[in-house]
Design an enzyme around this catalytic site. Structure first.
Site, PDB file in Angstrom:
ATOM      1  N   ASP A  79      52.696  36.783  55.147  1.00 59.51           N
ATOM      2  CA  ASP A  79      53.405  37.459  53.855  1.00 59.51           C
ATOM      3  C   ASP A  79      52.221  38.426  53.098  1.00 59.51           C
ATOM      4  O   ASP A  79      52.560  39.231  52.533  1.00 59.51           O
ATOM      5  CB  ASP A  79      53.801  36.451  52.875  1.00 59.51           C
ATOM      6  CG  ASP A  79      52.967  35.593  52.590  1.00 59.51           C
ATOM      7  OD1 ASP A  79      51.858  35.524  52.765  1.00 59.51           O
ATOM      8  OD2 ASP A  79      53.351  34.607  51.511  1.00 59.51           O
ATOM      9  N   HIS A  80      51.027  38.099  53.267  1.00 54.75           N
ATOM     10  CA  HIS A  80      50.085  38.908  52.406  1.00 54.75           C
ATOM     11  C   HIS A  80      49.583  39.874  53.077  1.00 54.75           C
ATOM     12  O   HIS A  80      48.934  40.794  52.491  1.00 54.75           O
ATOM     13  CB  HIS A  80      48.617  37.719  52.255  1.00 54.75           C
ATOM     14  CG  HIS A  80      48.717  36.891  50.996  1.00 54.75           C
ATOM     15  ND1 HIS A  80      50.058  35.736  50.888  1.00 54.75           N
ATOM     16  CD2 HIS A  80      48.308  36.705  49.815  1.00 54.75           C
ATOM     17  CE1 HIS A  80      49.895  35.211  49.970  1.00 54.75           C
ATOM     18  NE2 HIS A  80      48.959  35.807  49.194  1.00 54.75           N
TER      19      HIS A  80
ATOM     20  N   ASP B 190      47.377  28.088  48.642  1.00 55.07           N
ATOM     21  CA  ASP B 190      47.584  29.417  47.732  1.00 55.07           C
ATOM     22  C   ASP B 190      47.831  28.963  46.450  1.00 55.07           C
ATOM     23  O   ASP B 190      48.554  27.880  46.031  1.00 55.07           O
ATOM     24  CB  ASP B 190      48.829  30.158  48.113  1.00 55.07           C
ATOM     25  CG  ASP B 190      48.943  31.388  47.509  1.00 55.07           C
ATOM     26  OD1 ASP B 190      48.865  32.392  47.954  1.00 55.07           O
ATOM     27  OD2 ASP B 190      49.474  31.473  46.253  1.00 55.07           O
TER      28      ASP B 190
ATOM     29  N   ARG C 106      49.971  37.922  38.171  1.00 59.49           N
ATOM     30  CA  ARG C 106      48.411  38.309  37.700  1.00 59.49           C
ATOM     31  C   ARG C 106      48.339  39.855  37.599  1.00 59.49           C
ATOM     32  O   ARG C 106      48.925  40.512  38.463  1.00 59.49           O
ATOM     33  CB  ARG C 106      47.536  38.047  38.918  1.00 59.49           C
ATOM     34  CG  ARG C 106      47.762  36.520  39.301  1.00 59.49           C
ATOM     35  CD  ARG C 106      46.280  35.829  39.998  1.00 59.49           C
ATOM     36  NE  ARG C 106      46.186  34.500  39.912  1.00 59.49           N
ATOM     37  CZ  ARG C 106      46.164  33.789  40.679  1.00 59.49           C
ATOM     38  NH1 ARG C 106      46.075  34.245  42.215  1.00 59.49           N
ATOM     39  NH2 ARG C 106      46.380  32.230  40.670  1.00 59.49           N
TER      40      ARG C 106
ATOM     41  N   SER D 233      42.797  32.722  42.294  1.00 57.85           N
ATOM     42  CA  SER D 233      43.267  32.245  43.404  1.00 57.85           C
ATOM     43  C   SER D 233      42.484  31.140  44.115  1.00 57.85           C
ATOM     44  O   SER D 233      41.548  30.470  43.658  1.00 57.85           O
ATOM     45  CB  SER D 233      43.107  33.414  44.490  1.00 57.85           C
ATOM     46  OG  SER D 233      42.925  32.871  46.054  1.00 57.85           O
TER      47      SER D 233
ATOM     48  N   ARG E 273      41.549  31.105  47.025  1.00 58.65           N
ATOM     49  CA  ARG E 273      41.013  31.615  48.311  1.00 58.65           C
ATOM     50  C   ARG E 273      39.485  31.070  48.524  1.00 58.65           C
ATOM     51  O   ARG E 273      38.546  31.093  47.480  1.00 58.65           O
ATOM     52  CB  ARG E 273      40.748  32.962  48.294  1.00 58.65           C
ATOM     53  CG  ARG E 273      40.214  33.722  47.264  1.00 58.65           C
ATOM     54  CD  ARG E 273      40.140  35.213  47.226  1.00 58.65           C
ATOM     55  NE  ARG E 273      41.659  35.442  46.845  1.00 58.65           N
ATOM     56  CZ  ARG E 273      41.782  36.624  45.860  1.00 58.65           C
ATOM     57  NH1 ARG E 273      40.989  37.361  45.601  1.00 58.65           N
ATOM     58  NH2 ARG E 273      43.054  37.143  45.761  1.00 58.65           N
TER      59      ARG E 273
HETATM   60  C1  MIC Z   1      46.878  35.373  44.889  1.00 53.94           C
HETATM   61  O1  MIC Z   1      48.072  35.485  44.262  1.00 53.94           O
HETATM   62  O2  MIC Z   1      45.763  35.629  44.325  1.00 53.94           O
HETATM   63  C2  MIC Z   1      46.939  35.032  46.277  1.00 53.94           C
HETATM   64  C3  MIC Z   1      46.550  36.123  47.209  1.00 53.94           C
HETATM   65  O3  MIC Z   1      48.079  34.628  46.814  1.00 53.94           O
HETATM   66  C4  MIC Z   1      45.811  33.715  46.255  1.00 53.94           C
HETATM   67  C5  MIC Z   1      45.446  33.407  47.681  1.00 53.94           C
HETATM   68  C6  MIC Z   1      44.492  34.170  48.448  1.00 53.94           C
HETATM   69  O4  MIC Z   1      43.521  34.783  47.989  1.00 53.94           O
HETATM   70  O5  MIC Z   1      44.877  34.395  49.740  1.00 53.94           O
HETATM   71  C7  MIC Z   1      46.206  32.582  45.591  1.00 53.94           C
HETATM   72  O6  MIC Z   1      46.855  32.798  44.488  1.00 53.94           O
HETATM   73  O7  MIC Z   1      45.767  31.643  45.962  1.00 53.94           O
HETATM   74 FE1  SF4 Z   2      51.661  36.885  47.270  1.00 51.13          FE
HETATM   75 FE2  SF4 Z   2      50.035  35.417  45.483  1.00 51.13          FE
HETATM   76 FE3  SF4 Z   2      51.267  37.563  44.741  1.00 51.13          FE
HETATM   77 FE4  SF4 Z   2      52.402  35.303  45.147  1.00 51.13          FE
HETATM   78  S1  SF4 Z   2      50.954  35.784  43.719  1.00 51.13           S
HETATM   79  S2  SF4 Z   2      53.222  37.423  45.753  1.00 51.13           S
HETATM   80  S3  SF4 Z   2      51.426  34.358  46.840  1.00 51.13           S
HETATM   81  S4  SF4 Z   2      49.801  37.326  46.361  1.00 51.13           S
END
Ligand code: MIC
Ligand code: SF4
Length: 755
Positions: free
Chosen positions: A95-96, A160, A449, A644, A646
């Site tokens: 999805d990312h 995540d 975010r 995140s 990550r």
């Molecule tokens: C995000 O919303 O920051 C992400 C991308 O979904 C991350 C995960 C990632 O960095 O792959 C998260 O929220 O954990």
């Molecule tokens: Fe994707 Fe993270 Fe955004 Fe949710 S917050 S849509 S998991 S990038």
């Protein structure tokens, strides 16, 4: 039939006995959070009380979810663990990696073309190890989990931070780094410090323009980005019951933005309705048999102040729409106060783009309510001012919304773009025309975010978070300070009109529908499946072991950077264009800390190279230290590593030779990620010592050789004028975590134990 229904039934079968054991041990009525935690102890029935905020506890989560951008690293680690199959039901979701550019179909195809190497890798690893794979276009991990896997009273972890979304169906669902997921998939216990509990009592009932999103926007304003750290937030009260399951999901989802370990709601009718609508009557039947265990005890909700560490009350009848931002999700402003605040702060009022979607707000209900606003505006002859982008949460939501005409309602709105069922702009996967010019501007979105640069890479984009309904209204008016409750708009005929309040359907009256949900089941016997990683790939790289600790104090270290102010995982390991390197540790390390502000010159990606006095990019300077065999440390401010899950944010410094991260405070997931990867994550015993650390200091650890739980560490900072400061550092490492540090990483320890 529901996926893994037998597992769910087993969990429910053991519930009564485990709850009885927990009651006996604690000798008090139980909150829902405690019930879920105590029924998921690794040891089985509780034999001791676990002190909230203090004891480390081993848990046995029921399932694991991973998304493509983190699954690559998680599964590269799992491949090293030497197991034939995952020990608990697990899924991975593509999805990312799909960029939003022109529209769903073309973008999806382009995403598949560009990322085929990674998708093929994920598809084959999943096939081999018994992991369900949701293909690109199937939807965003957390919506797909809510639709298919989440169940009341269950416990899951996911790589995540927004895994917490599944709290909308009454789970304890927790975001973790990939190394934690490896523990659970490898059949080992998963450790968490027993969370503290925040109770949020919701009274009244929402009305008019208010949406579930506004509950969490308000909570974020109250608790701030770190107020939930180490806590589970449990919502209850008549107001909680009046919310839909997906609305509850929205609230739990954004619990990540207050740093909460997770959030949850008790099992109620809204959950039954949602489970039934998504084809899971079997879960309802099973849950109904133990319904009293799937919510907090009545005594708890009657006298919550006795049972929660902190209590907040929100009256939904009085709650009004909020806009949170810019640059941080906790800067909460009720719509009626927005105009004045924006003027005072010089926030740009006009918006060019409004975006609906993300795992937070992309349900059928969200789309139907936003569509009603757009339909109303079209019917009243109002010409929309901004472009409206929409990312549906899943193929099932998209297919059903298409059938029921909502997507057409958006299409009638001049300037609407329907993007792929994927994260898209929420994670910087957005080819926004003109963003590279870096102009000061505002956008509004229903995501969670809004850190600088996150959506379009432009540091001057002021992003505001609001409900899908408000995003639609702002898209129509083109102004952030438009208050649909009081303000009018001028239509094409020059008449003043008011928008009607949003209307929508919690669930599709004709049921959900989908032709191809995008799921790929794994092979029964994956032993013959080959997982190929091209040694010349720039996207994927097999992992090499991190070296074990040499048992000595670290001496002569340099301060790579003293990060000033907010330093989220987006600052430490940026997403957007860098997502493509998530499976290649060396390549992605070139983004290490490039977004962090250097406290010594207030610039980003410009730090002093102590070898020759020049200034260079953070990764380059660190590579020079590594080549010269010089250790280094990173210094940071409050809530370091916010955002995140990550683990790249921990693995990159580890890979490039940083030894320790010393900060005022950590976000939970990042602190654990550092520990798992064999780094030292330390906090100042006296926060003001942050100010003593100078750019040219030489750092010596004086007592690392005696590293032990609960024992502070002493560091000496020698300044260029010959004076020095002694800095005392706290840490939260327990015995097991110190073993990870000694072995070089948690994974190294697993491997040692395998042999
Ligand atoms: C995000 O919303 O920051 C992400 C991308 O979904 C991350 C995960 C990632 O960095 O792959 C998260 O929220 O954990
Ligand atoms: Fe994707 Fe993270 Fe955004 Fe949710 S917050 S849509 S998991 S990038």
């Amino acid at each position: 039939m529901t996926f893994d229904i037998d597992m769910i039934k087993k969990v429910y079968e053991r519930y009564p006995e485990r709850i009885a054991a927990a009651r006996q041990i604690t000798g008090k009525p139980l909150t829902l959070s405690e019930k879920i935690l105590y029924t998921h102890l690794w040891e089985g029935n509780a034999t001791q009380e676990h002190e909230r905020g203090n004891s480390y506890v081993d848990f046995a989560p029921d399932r694991v979810a991973m998304q493509d951008a983190t699954a690559q690293m998680a599964l590269l680690q799992f491949m090293q663990a030497g197991k034939a199959k995952v020990a608990v039901p697990s899924t991975a979701h593509a999805d990312h990696l799909i960029q939003a550019r022109v529209g769903a179909e073309a973008d999806l195809q382009e995403g598949i073309n560009k990322n085929s190497e990674v998708f093929n890798f994920l598809s084959s690893v999943c096939d081999k190890y018994g992991i369900g794979f949701w293909k690109p276009g199937a939807g965003i991990i957390h919506q797909v989990v809510l639709e298919n896997y989440a169940f009341p009273g269950g416990m899951m972890i996911g790589t995540d931070s927004h895994t917490v979304n599944a709290g909308g169906l009454g789970m304890v669902a927790i975001g973790v780094g990939g190394a934690d997921a490896v523990d659970v998939m490898a059949g080992m216990p998963w450790e968490l410090k027993m969370p503290k509990l925040i109770g949020i009592k919701l009274t009244g009932k929402m009305n008019g323009w208010t949406s579930a999103k506004d509950v969490i926007l308000k909570v974020a304003g109250i608790l701030t980005v770190k107020g939930g750290t180490g806590c589970i937030v449990e919502y209850f009260g008549e107001g909680a019951e009046s919310l839909s399951a997906t609305g509850k999901g929205t609230i739990c989802n954004m619990g990540a933005e207050i740093g909460a370990t997770t959030s949850t709601f008790g099992y109620d009718d809204s959950m039954k309705r949602y489970l039934t609508a998504t084809g899971r009557q079997d879960v309802v039947d099973a849950a109904d048999q133990i319904a009293e265990h799937l919510t907090g005890d009545p005594e708890v909700y009657a006298n919550p102040e006795q049972y929660f560490d902190q209590l907040i009350e929100i009256n939904l009848s009085e709650l009004t729409p909020h806009l949170n931002g810019p640059f941080t999700p906790d800067l909460a402003t009720p719509v009626a106060e927005f105009r004045a605040k924006a003027e005072a702060n010089g926030w740009p009022i006009e918006v060019e783009w409004a975006l609906i979607g993300s795992c937070t707000n992309s349900s059928y209900e969200d789309l139907s309510r936003a569509a009603s606003i757009v339909e109303d505006a079209v019917a009243k002859g109002v010409k929309p001012k901004a472009i409206l982008g929409i990312n549906p949460g899943s193929e099932q939501v998209k297919f059903t919304a298409e059938r029921d005409g909502f997507l057409d309602s958006f299409r009638k709105f001049e300037n609407a773009r329907i993007f792929t069922n994927a994260c898209g702009p929420c994670i910087g996967q957005w080819d926004r025309e003109g963003a590279e010019k870096g102009e000061k501007n505002s956008i509004i979105h229903s995501f969670n975010r809004n850190f600088a640069k996150r959506a379009d890479g432009n540091p001057n984009t002021h992003a505001f978070v609001a409900s899908p309904e408000m995003v639609a209204a702002v898209a129509i008016s083109g102004r952030l300070d438009f208050n649909p409750i009081t303000d009018t708009l001028t239509n094409e005929a020059g008449k003043q009109i008011k928008l009607d309040e949003p209307k929508g359907s919690e669930l599709p009256a004709r049921g959900f529908a989908v032709e191809d949900n995008g799921y790929q089941a794994p092979s029964e016997d994956g032993s013959k499946v080959q997982v190929a990683v091209d040694p010349n790939s720039d996207r994927l790289q097999l992992l090499e072991e991190f070296p074990a600790w040499d048992g000595k104090n670290i001496n002569g270290a340099r301060v790579l950077i003293k990060a000033f102010g907010k330093c989220t995982t987006d600052h430490i390991s940026m997403a957007g264009p860098w997502l493509k390197y998530r499976g290649h540790l060396d390549n992605i390390s070139n983004n290490m800390l490039i977004g962090a502000v250097n406290a010594y010159n207030m610039e980003t990606n410009k730090v002093k190279n102590q070898l020759d006095g020049s200034y260079g990019e953070v990764p380059a300077v660190q590579r020079a230290y590594k080549a010269a065999g010089i250790p280094s440390i990173v210094v940071g401010d409050q809530n370091y590593g916010e955002g995140s899950s990550r683990e790249h944010a921990a693995m990159e410094p580890r890979h490039l030779g940083v030894k320790a991260v010393l900060v005022k405070s950590f976000a939970r997931i990042h602190e654990t990620n550092l520990k798992k990867q064999g780094m030292l994550g330390l906090t100042f015993a006296n926060e003001s010592d942050y100010d003593k650390i100078q750019e040219d200091d030489i750092v010596n650890f004086l007592d690392l050789e005696d590293f032990a739980p609960g024992k502070q560490l002493t560091l000496e900072f020698i300044h260029t004028d010959g004076t020095k400061d002694i800095v005392i550092a706290n840490h939260t490492y327990n015995n097991q975590q110190i073993e990870w540090f000694k072995a070089g990483s948690a994974l190294n320890l697993i491997k040692q134990q395998e042999n």
